[in-house]
Design an enzyme around this catalytic site. Structure first.
Site, short mmCIF file in Angstrom:
data_model
loop_
_atom_site.label_atom_id
_atom_site.label_comp_id
_atom_site.label_asym_id
_atom_site.label_seq_id
_atom_site.Cartn_x
_atom_site.Cartn_y
_atom_site.Cartn_z
CE LYS A 83 -17.16 -87.36 42.28
NZ LYS A 83 -16.05 -86.67 41.57
CE1 TYR A 115 -18.89 -81.83 43.26
CE2 TYR A 115 -21.09 -82.48 42.56
CZ TYR A 115 -19.86 -82.80 43.09
OH TYR A 115 -19.61 -84.10 43.46
CG ASN A 165 -12.94 -88.45 40.58
OD1 ASN A 165 -14.14 -88.46 40.86
ND2 ASN A 165 -12.16 -87.41 40.82
CG HIS A 222 -17.53 -85.17 46.74
ND1 HIS A 222 -16.89 -84.01 46.35
CD2 HIS A 222 -18.10 -84.90 47.95
CE1 HIS A 222 -17.08 -83.08 47.28
NE2 HIS A 222 -17.81 -83.59 48.26
CD GLU A 274 -18.90 -81.36 50.74
OE1 GLU A 274 -18.38 -80.78 49.77
OE2 GLU A 274 -18.41 -82.39 51.25
#
Length: 140
Positions: free
Chosen positions: A11, A51, A114, A117, A128
């Site tokens: 990320k 998302y 965080n 993913h 995905e």
């Protein structure tokens, strides 16, 4: 044990801090192999579609803005029970609850930033992966 593939995103908080190599090392040291990888700048439309499952949740807008704020690294990982193994290596979504030695415990800044993913099932991994990669880009 089942050989499978999973999807991973490193990320924006990680690309901004230039720690993508550390993340990849942790994944590889954990037994996963990178079989496809590219650095991209996600568009707002891509982030909203990717998302989309969270569209009605209060954090959706912030998540989309975060994911388009810096480049990301999208990856296909391969290994035995890759989905489960990747989730173990990543650690709990909230770094405060993650086990020592996991990516999120060691590298994440917060529950929102965080660092990674990862797909939560083999079925979602396939979806995905195909969102970002063609079959020709995946070389095992």
């Amino acid at each position: 044990m089942t050989m499978e593939r999973t999807f991973s995103i490193i990320k924006p908080d990680a690309t901004k801090r230039n720690i993508t190599g550390k993340v990849v090392s942790m994944l590889e040291d954990g037994g996963l192999r990178v079989v496809a990888q590219k650095r991209i700048r996600m568009t707002k439309e891509q982030a909203e579609e990717f998302y989309g499952i969270h569209r009605d949740k209060p954090f959706f807008g912030g998540l989309v803005e975060f994911m388009i704020s810096e480049p990301v690294i999208v990856q296909v990982l391969e290994g035995e029970n890759a989905v489960e193994r990747n989730r173990e290596i990543m650690g709990a979504t909230n770094p405060d609850n993650a086990v020592a030695g996991t990516i999120r415990k060691e590298l994440a800044l917060s529950i929102g930033e965080n660092t990674v993913h990862g797909s939560d099932s083999v079925e979602n991994a396939k979806t995905e992966i195909s969102f970002f990669f063609s079959d020709m880009e995946i070389v095992g």
